[in-house]
Design a protein around this motif. Structure first.
Motif: not given
Length: 329
Positions: A26-45
């Motif tokens: 939460v404190a590093q939202q801008d930095e962590i968002v791409p990594a979190l999106l990649q996690i969901l991309e991996d799940v979808a793929e």
């Protein structure tokens, strides 16, 4: 804490809630968002591959955090995941589907409802995901993101043929969602759905629906405002830290099957019939809900009084069944 370490801490279930890593994210939202999106991309793929790892937890942390961040980039990914086959979806998300998927999707959609509608209307999608999508529209109205009249128009189209299949769970939740939003205009359509045996009266009774719709729009919206299940996700910590899987050694939230007092609350409803007028006179589900015109608001996140019982955990009533197949059905 660096991004890579945060992701590593969130990736697997260890028996403890990763509060420090969540707060760092939460404190590093801008930095962590791409990594979190990649996690969901991996799940979808690669859903089957990730589902095979029974300790995989990253997708759930990611969904909560991205919902808290109002990250619209997560919306199409959540929709793709919600459309996965039911067994696979359950392995990936478990209780999250029925507990929070609707709120999460509502939190990231940015007011765009086409993806949500695609989940609702897909006869091949998991029935609980479709129900969650219906709930997300209720949440969006309650949060003031989507106008109520737009959802009324959409629900009307569902009753008039857009909801083409006859899944009782989905139809029952359409009735529940219509009632939650106070759509008295839809009562004739609701009554017709009962006549056509599309709705399971064991899930929601017609007499109960009529009674709640008689309370009026103002009462319905006030009730939604007071219901934490109809709010957008604002705090991942308060959403997750009470999960019983993080408190397996604690007594809170568990009942002794040998203790009759512990089971009293469950047995009281065994013979309840929502279509029986005498039963309804004795059971007032709206007790404690706001009176018409009374709206609650708070800046404090909702906190559960005790660890929640997961849908895949043993039912606390002592039946020996999973919660989702017993009292949580």
């Amino acid at each position: 804490m660096e991004t890579a370490e945060i992701v590593a801490r969130l990736r697997r279930f260890t028996g403890e809630f990763e509060r420090e890593a969540v707060e760092a994210a939460v404190a590093q939202q801008d930095e962590i968002v791409p990594a979190l999106l990649q996690i969901l991309e991996d799940v979808a793929e690669r859903p089957a591959e990730i589902a095979d790892d029974i300790d995989s937890m990253a997708q759930i942390y990611a969904m909560y955090l991205l919902a808290q961040f109002r990250e619209t980039g997560a919306y199409p990914l959540m929709v793709r995941i919600a459309l996965l086959p039911g067994d696979l979806l359950d392995e990936l998300l478990g209780d999250f589907v029925t507990e929070s998927l609707g709120q999460a999707v509502a939190s990231v959609c940015g007011g765009e409802v086409g993806g949500i509608q695609s989940i609702i209307e897909s006869a091949d999608a998991d029935e609980w995901a479709r129900s969650a999508a219906l709930g997300s529209l209720v949440t969006l109205v309650a949060a003031g993101v989507v106008p109520r009249h737009e959802v009324l128009s959409y629900f009307t189209s569902l009753f008039h043929g857009k909801l083409a299949d006859k899944n009782e769970v989905v139809w029952s939740d359409l009735v529940i969602s219509s009632t939650d939003l106070g759509f008295a205009q839809l009562l004739p359509e609701i009554e017709r759905a009962y006549q056509d045996d599309l709705v399971d009266p064991g899930i929601v009774g017609l007499r109960e629906v009529r009674r709640d719709l008689d309370q009026g729009e103002e009462w319905a919206l006030a009730r939604l405002a007071a219901d934490p299940r109809c709010h957008l996700i604002v705090d991942t910590v308060s959403e997750m830290e009470w999960w019983s899987c993080f408190h397996e050694d604690e007594e809170a939230g568990h009942h002794d099957a040998e203790d009759p007092d512990a089971l009293a609350g469950f047995s009281a409803m065994d013979d309840f019939d929502p279509e029986d007028e005498d039963d309804l006179d004795e059971f007032e589900p709206w007790v404690g809900l706001p009176e018409p015109g009374w709206i609650t608001s708070t800046s404090e996140p909702y906190r559960r009084p005790e660890p929640k019982v997961g849908r895949n955990e043993p039912c606390p009533c002592g039946s020996g069944k999973k919660y989702k197949k017993c009292c949580g059905s």
